[in-house]
Design a protein around this motif. Structure first.
Motif, mmCIF file in Angstrom:
data_model
loop_
_atom_site.group_PDB
_atom_site.id
_atom_site.type_symbol
_atom_site.label_atom_id
_atom_site.label_comp_id
_atom_site.label_asym_id
_atom_site.label_seq_id
_atom_site.Cartn_x
_atom_site.Cartn_y
_atom_site.Cartn_z
ATOM 1 N N THR B 6 9.390 3.942 10.311
ATOM 2 C CA THR B 6 9.971 3.261 9.157
ATOM 3 C C THR B 6 9.072 2.519 8.450
ATOM 4 O O THR B 6 8.157 1.780 8.717
ATOM 5 N N LEU B 7 9.126 2.882 6.995
ATOM 6 C CA LEU B 7 7.737 2.290 6.124
ATOM 7 C C LEU B 7 8.686 1.793 4.802
ATOM 8 O O LEU B 7 9.533 2.288 4.626
ATOM 9 N N THR B 8 8.164 0.721 4.351
ATOM 10 C CA THR B 8 8.539 0.344 3.157
ATOM 11 C C THR B 8 7.588 0.645 2.076
ATOM 12 O O THR B 8 6.499 0.251 2.159
ATOM 13 N N VAL B 9 8.065 1.738 1.139
ATOM 14 C CA VAL B 9 6.847 2.314 0.377
ATOM 15 C C VAL B 9 7.342 1.887 -1.077
ATOM 16 O O VAL B 9 8.272 2.194 -1.589
ATOM 17 N N ASN B 10 6.564 1.032 -1.754
ATOM 18 C CA ASN B 10 6.950 0.738 -2.837
ATOM 19 C C ASN B 10 8.280 -0.044 -3.310
ATOM 20 O O ASN B 10 9.004 0.305 -4.277
ATOM 21 N N GLY B 11 8.562 -0.679 -2.105
ATOM 22 C CA GLY B 11 9.791 -1.534 -2.267
ATOM 23 C C GLY B 11 10.944 -0.696 -1.527
ATOM 24 O O GLY B 11 12.098 -1.309 -1.395
ATOM 25 N N ASP B 12 10.839 0.646 -1.421
ATOM 26 C CA ASP B 12 12.010 1.265 -0.809
ATOM 27 C C ASP B 12 11.464 1.690 0.624
ATOM 28 O O ASP B 12 10.601 2.112 1.049
ATOM 29 N N VAL B 63 -5.696 6.496 8.701
ATOM 30 C CA VAL B 63 -4.953 5.690 9.411
ATOM 31 C C VAL B 63 -3.709 6.279 9.975
ATOM 32 O O VAL B 63 -3.043 7.253 9.171
ATOM 33 N N PRO B 64 -3.446 6.689 11.229
ATOM 34 C CA PRO B 64 -2.478 7.562 11.832
ATOM 35 C C PRO B 64 -0.961 6.950 11.338
ATOM 36 O O PRO B 64 -0.881 5.650 11.259
ATOM 37 N N VAL B 65 0.018 7.580 11.049
ATOM 38 C CA VAL B 65 1.010 7.268 10.526
ATOM 39 C C VAL B 65 1.882 6.086 11.414
ATOM 40 O O VAL B 65 2.367 5.369 11.166
ATOM 41 N N GLY B 66 1.589 6.419 12.825
ATOM 42 C CA GLY B 66 2.378 5.654 13.694
ATOM 43 C C GLY B 66 1.829 4.138 13.509
ATOM 44 O O GLY B 66 2.774 3.157 13.979
ATOM 45 N N SER B 67 0.491 3.769 13.269
ATOM 46 C CA SER B 67 0.031 2.454 12.896
ATOM 47 C C SER B 67 0.481 1.764 11.877
ATOM 48 O O SER B 67 0.431 0.621 11.556
ATOM 49 N N ALA B 68 1.305 2.429 11.014
ATOM 50 C CA ALA B 68 2.060 2.011 9.720
ATOM 51 C C ALA B 68 3.605 1.699 9.816
ATOM 52 O O ALA B 68 3.949 1.143 8.971
ATOM 53 N N ASP B 69 3.900 1.883 11.065
ATOM 54 C CA ASP B 69 5.463 1.679 11.452
ATOM 55 C C ASP B 69 5.752 0.299 11.012
ATOM 56 O O ASP B 69 5.007 -0.697 11.516
ATOM 57 N N LYS B 70 6.882 0.073 10.212
ATOM 58 C CA LYS B 70 7.200 -1.189 9.995
ATOM 59 C C LYS B 70 6.653 -2.033 8.982
ATOM 60 O O LYS B 70 6.775 -3.075 8.673
ATOM 61 N N LYS B 71 5.645 -1.433 8.520
ATOM 62 C CA LYS B 71 4.553 -1.973 7.554
ATOM 63 C C LYS B 71 5.149 -1.648 6.096
ATOM 64 O O LYS B 71 5.766 -0.615 5.689
ATOM 65 N N THR B 72 4.463 -2.572 5.018
ATOM 66 C CA THR B 72 4.907 -2.363 3.781
ATOM 67 C C THR B 72 3.727 -1.703 3.028
ATOM 68 O O THR B 72 2.508 -2.039 2.960
ATOM 69 N N ILE B 73 4.036 -0.608 2.291
ATOM 70 C CA ILE B 73 2.623 0.387 1.792
ATOM 71 C C ILE B 73 2.917 -0.083 0.287
ATOM 72 O O ILE B 73 4.018 0.044 -0.255
ATOM 73 N N THR B 74 2.065 -0.216 -0.608
ATOM 74 C CA THR B 74 2.006 -0.194 -1.942
ATOM 75 C C THR B 74 0.900 0.611 -2.306
ATOM 76 O O THR B 74 -0.159 0.824 -2.050
ATOM 77 N N THR B 75 1.350 1.764 -3.294
ATOM 78 C CA THR B 75 0.461 2.722 -3.827
ATOM 79 C C THR B 75 0.596 2.697 -5.486
ATOM 80 O O THR B 75 1.057 1.554 -5.947
ATOM 81 N N ILE B 76 -0.387 3.240 -5.957
ATOM 82 C CA ILE B 76 -0.604 3.097 -7.394
ATOM 83 C C ILE B 76 1.051 3.169 -8.104
ATOM 84 O O ILE B 76 1.115 2.551 -9.325
ATOM 85 N N GLU B 77 1.895 4.119 -7.622
ATOM 86 C CA GLU B 77 3.307 4.028 -8.139
ATOM 87 C C GLU B 77 3.999 2.827 -8.208
ATOM 88 O O GLU B 77 4.929 2.596 -8.928
ATOM 89 N N GLY B 78 3.478 1.903 -7.339
ATOM 90 C CA GLY B 78 4.057 0.557 -6.985
ATOM 91 C C GLY B 78 3.773 -0.691 -7.962
ATOM 92 O O GLY B 78 4.284 -1.708 -7.667
ATOM 93 N N LEU B 79 2.795 -0.349 -8.564
ATOM 94 C CA LEU B 79 1.885 -1.592 -9.399
ATOM 95 C C LEU B 79 2.546 -1.978 -10.543
ATOM 96 O O LEU B 79 2.715 -3.327 -10.684
ATOM 97 N N ALA B 80 3.131 -1.114 -11.369
ATOM 98 C CA ALA B 80 3.549 -1.607 -12.854
ATOM 99 C C ALA B 80 4.789 -2.049 -12.488
ATOM 100 O O ALA B 80 5.398 -1.944 -11.616
ATOM 101 N N ASP B 81 5.192 -3.085 -13.538
ATOM 102 C CA ASP B 81 6.430 -3.796 -13.455
ATOM 103 C C ASP B 81 7.452 -3.295 -14.370
ATOM 104 O O ASP B 81 7.149 -3.516 -15.632
ATOM 105 N N GLY B 82 8.099 -2.230 -14.311
ATOM 106 C CA GLY B 82 8.746 -1.464 -15.230
ATOM 107 C C GLY B 82 7.798 -0.630 -15.987
ATOM 108 O O GLY B 82 6.794 -0.127 -15.651
ATOM 109 N N ASP B 83 7.864 -1.072 -17.473
ATOM 110 C CA ASP B 83 6.787 -0.482 -18.461
ATOM 111 C C ASP B 83 5.599 -1.434 -18.483
ATOM 112 O O ASP B 83 4.644 -1.194 -19.277
ATOM 113 N N ARG B 84 5.619 -2.581 -17.928
ATOM 114 C CA ARG B 84 4.363 -3.473 -18.080
ATOM 115 C C ARG B 84 3.366 -3.197 -16.778
ATOM 116 O O ARG B 84 3.734 -3.131 -15.782
#
Lengths: 716, 160
Positions: B6-12, B63-84
């Motif tokens: 289970t991962l939280t990716v860009n808030g989801d 990074v093996p995905v197993g070690s990302a379990d229960k972690k929060t991931i932010t990618t480039i898609e998750g940086l902007a705040d709406g249009d800002r």
């Protein structure tokens, strides 16, 4: 969940509207492209930098299409791989259509929709495609003005165009491009050919060209919304991995596919030497490929190794036949009568482009038609290659190149496209093939290695009277000396290249300029002359003189030359290629103990005629300087027995942030000649300037690129 | 053996059932269709795959995905705040620090991580913080300027 990519949807919705408005179904439109009314396939261009750049006559409709919302589709076969054609060609169209640049929607590099503007290479976009797009846009504007004049029954001379609106200067009656979009008289008018003698806006009146327009899809890149070739996903798609030989020239004798065939969800395919595995994830496809690779037996053929590279190139040099030298005066008698003769050999290692995005392709077959999304420089060329490889007519192959992750001359060929198409046809499903970095390092091609032999003769007064220059293997670009020398013999000789070689940013010009400008420095030293004064004394080309004098002034050459120490050296070099001129001054720090060369500062002046986008040109010059540092100092493909030994960024050291010197770029203004491309030539001055600076500090002459390795050998 | 991760990716919140040894990058790109992080080398030498994992700079290709379990991931898609745009994205735009743009996502996330840890970096600290990210268009000069500009803008915003 698998879905169509956002980029494709966006482009297709525009294209759909465009196809609909032209009164054509998609099928009819693509067929129209095949009828010869528009342009079809590029054939028979070998790897290299030749291109036609948009010279052929095409219908206006193939270049320009008006949308009802006031935007304008402009079509080009050029590829955006980071060097700025998307902005520049949009500016070119906007300038001649008299609209703001954001009104232009540029459709690039989709063989189903765009004319063939030649492969994106050789700095041809600026001198060939910009004029072709400007002619297309200017012809369109003239046709639209004439239409308005006909509708209003007035003389076209009474109308003017501003901001996409045609106005009758007397009556103030107006009609906009948006108003005209979709009308049948426009469709009829745009069937006419683009005029090659239509008047284009002179440089002095440019409003959009000459401005620092940002890349139009910058925001999509900054937010991750842009989909590169390796990001494209198709419904029901598999990821493919291809079996590679353990060494060059090895042939597959036998292989057992059963282990992979037993794996759930894995598709395995062999056709003679081609073996590929495809699976719903690249991880699973890799596991399947490893399982079969272990069972493969290969016949190995002997291959030359890096340690014998230069003797191999010399032994196989083809100095007769087609490779006959260009001569002027009498080189033999001039060398015999010279008071001093120098003779030296320079060498150049193989290097690779290593674009950030390795080769990638997605192939999809439908009803015997092939669609491929791939990062290649020449979509029409690859369309032809695929048609031949799969024995289908080229109008049944469509190649789409989404803006891709770098090329630098390294993506002229469509290997991944062919890999993907072969697997996809066998699997009956779309297949994506993304090369790994190790595959890219091993199975793409390299900038040619070279042996360059130089001989020069000086008169007692220090003037250079004889110049004998032979490049073995790397090619002839920028091989002619720009210096005024009465007796010359210049030869580009082919050879047998142990590694697969092809184009690269400025290709052979870098090696030829490295040898020439280093050797000029050696001759200056032999003549007891200052390197700048020696060059100027033999240089009539006023454009090169200007950049050389500009850079010397900004760098403060005369004063800094006096401050040279055993550790800090300064050097300069200049050159010309592709109708542009460059000169650079550098300061280096040489650490003899560690055998290290650190470039502290680069000052470079560049001139390529009227500048069309100053910010982008500055990026290109800065990028060329930094890219040039790599092969100048460290980059070198190591190979032995048909294997690449350093196929990784851990062992093939490209420039990083820590290598960035102080960079000072001067774009020299010149507006009385046509614009030339600027994405290549700024690379050619950097290596010789560094070598000359190392010599100034240490007295050690480095005659091999990469020079840091050469320095270590000399100090050992 | 597949595992439930289970991962939280860009808030989801996202759940995947997959081999835990599979690289996080592959799972993001191929399974979750988050394609902002790029493949460049597969061995953590180029930074194109950079994401933030629980706010820290992470090379998703190693990074093996197993070690990302229960972690929060932010990618480039998750940086902007709406249009800002995020200030670092805005700085890259303002400096024109994009050529082919394939390295840009990793560059921006490395810069975000750097500025989160050290909002007023010196040039030496920027070089150290960004040195793992390659740009083969070699647009380093403008990228440096963008990171400097972002640092200045963030400092400006944070002033009381």
């Amino acid at each position: 969940m698998i879905e169509k990519t956002a980029t494709e949807e966006k482009v297709n919705s525009k294209c759909f509207e465009f196809v609909q408005e032209a009164g054509l179904s998609r099928r009819a439109f693509v067929q129209l492209l095949g009828t010869g009314l528009l342009i079809t396939v590029t054939e028979g261009i070998s790897i290299g930098q030749r291109s036609r750049g948009g010279g052929r006559s095409i219908a206006v409709a193939a270049r320009v299409h008006l949308n009802r919302d006031g935007t304008i589709n402009v079509m080009t076969g050029k590829v955006e791989e980071g060097q700025g054609p998307r902005a520049q060609l949009s500016q070119a169209a906007a300038e001649e259509l008299r609209v703001p640049v954001d009104r232009i929607h540029l459709i690039m590099s989709d063989t189903g929709l765009v004319p063939d503007d030649g492969i994106t290479a050789g700095s041809r976009t600026t001198p060939s495609t910009v004029p072709a797009v400007r002619q297309g846009a200017a012809t369109a504007r003239e046709l639209l003005v004439r239409l308005a004049a006909d509708r209003w029954k007035v003389d076209a001379a009474n109308l003017n165009v501003q901001d996409g609106v045609i106005t009758n200067k007397k009556t103030r009656q107006t009609i906009s491009y948006a108003d005209l979009a979709g009308s049948s008289d426009v469709a009829e008018a745009f069937k006419q050919s683009v005029s090659s003698d239509v008047a284009l806006k002179p440089v002095s009146e440019w409003k959009v060209l000459g401005e620092s327009v940002a890349r139009p899809n910058s925001r999509d890149i900054l937010t991750g919304a842009h989909h590169y070739p390796s990001d494209v996903v198709r419904p029901n798609m598999l990821y493919g991995k291809i079996l590679r030989p353990p060494s060059y020239g090895a042939t597959l004798q036998s292989i057992d596919l059963s282990k992979a065939r037993a794996m759930k969800d894995v598709f395995v395919f062999r056709d003679d030497q081609f073996v590929g595995c495809a699976a719903p994830s690249s991880f699973l496809a890799s596991q399947a490929l490893e399982a079969v690779a272990q069972t493969a037996s290969w016949r190995i053929t002997p291959q030359p190794s890096g340690k014998e590279l230069f003797s191999h190139l010399k032994e196989h040099a083809r100095t007769g036949g087609r490779s006959s030298p260009r001569t002027r005066g009498s080189i033999d008698s001039a060398l015999a009568s010279a008071s001093k003769v120098l003779s030296e050999t320079y060498t150049l290692a193989y290097v690779q482009h290593t674009p950030m995005e390795p080769r990638a392709a997605i192939a999809e077959w439908n009803d015997g038609k092939l669609t491929v999304w791939s990062g290649v420089d020449g979509p029409q060329r690859v369309q032809g290659d695929l048609a031949r490889a799969f024995d289908v007519p080229s109008d049944r192959v469509r190649v789409i190149v989404p803006d891709m992750g770098g090329g630098f001359g390294g993506k002229h060929t469509g290997e991944a496209a062919e890999d993907a198409a072969r697997l996809a046809r066998a699997a009956g499903r779309p297949v994506a093939v993304h090369w790994t970095r190790a595959e890219e390092f091993t199975w793409a091609y390299f900038r040619p290695a070279a042996v360059i032999e130089c001989k020069g003769g000086l008169e007692a007064n220090g003037s250079l009277i004889a110049w004998d220059f032979t490049n073995i293997n790397a090619g002839g670009s920028a091989i002619d000396t720009p210096y005024n020398i009465a007796n010359t013999r210049i030869l580009s000789a082919g050879s047998d290249s142990p590694l697969r070689q092809g184009s690269y940013r400025c290709l052979a010009a870098t090696g030829n300029n490295f040898a020439r400008e280093s050797f000029m420095d050696e001759l200056a030293a032999a003549a007891g002359a200052d390197p700048l004064a020696f060059r100027l004394a033999h240089l009539e080309n006023s454009r090169i003189r200007t950049v050389l004098e500009t850079v010397a002034k900004h760098f403060n050459w005369a004063a800094r030359k006096k401050k040279v120490t055993a550790e800090i050296g300064v050097g300069l070099a200049c050159g010309t290629e592709k109708n542009s001129v460059v000169a650079a001054c550098v300061e280096v720090h040489v650490d003899r103990k560690r055998g290290q060369i650190k470039v502290n500062e680069v000052c470079e002046a560049f001139e390529c005629g009227p500048v069309q986008n100053p910010a982008n040109l500055t990026s290109q010059v800065q990028g060329c300087i930094m890219m040039g540092l790599g092969p100048a100092l460290r980059e070198e493909m190591q190979f032995e027995d048909g294997k690449i030994l350093n196929a990784s960024f851990a062992r093939y050291l490209v420039p990083r942030f820590e290598d960035v010197p102080k960079i000072d770029v001067h774009l020299v203004k010149k507006t009385d000649i046509p614009s030339a491309g600027g994405g290549e030539t700024p690379i050619i001055a950097i290596a010789p300037a560094i070598g000359n600076a190392v010599f100034a500090a240490t007295g050690i002459r480095l005659r091999a690129m990469p020079m840091q390795n050469a320095l270590r050998r000399q100090l050992a | 053996m597949d595992a439930r991760i289970t991962l939280t990716v860009n808030g989801d919140k996202r759940t995947v059932v997959t081999d835990p040894q599979r690289p996080l990058l592959d799972v993001l790109r191929e399974q979750l269709h988050v394609t902002g992080p790029k493949y460049g080398c597969g061995e953590g030498r180029c930074g194109a795959c950079t994401v933030l994992m629980d706010g820290r700079r992470t090379l998703a290709c190693v990074v093996p995905v197993g070690s990302a379990d229960k972690k929060t991931i932010t990618t480039i898609e998750g940086l902007a705040d709406g249009d800002r745009l995020h200030p670092v994205q805005q700085a890259f735009l303002d400096e024109g620090a994009i050529q082919c743009g394939y390295c840009t996502s990793g560059m921006i996330l490395s810069a975000v991580a750097l500025l989160n840890e050290n909002p007023r970096p010196t040039d030496e600290q920027i070089i150290e913080g960004m040195n793992g990210n390659l740009c083969r268009c070699n647009g380093y000069t403008k990228i440096m300027n963008a990171v400097r500009r972002a640092a200045a803008n963030i400092a400006e915003v944070k002033k009381p």
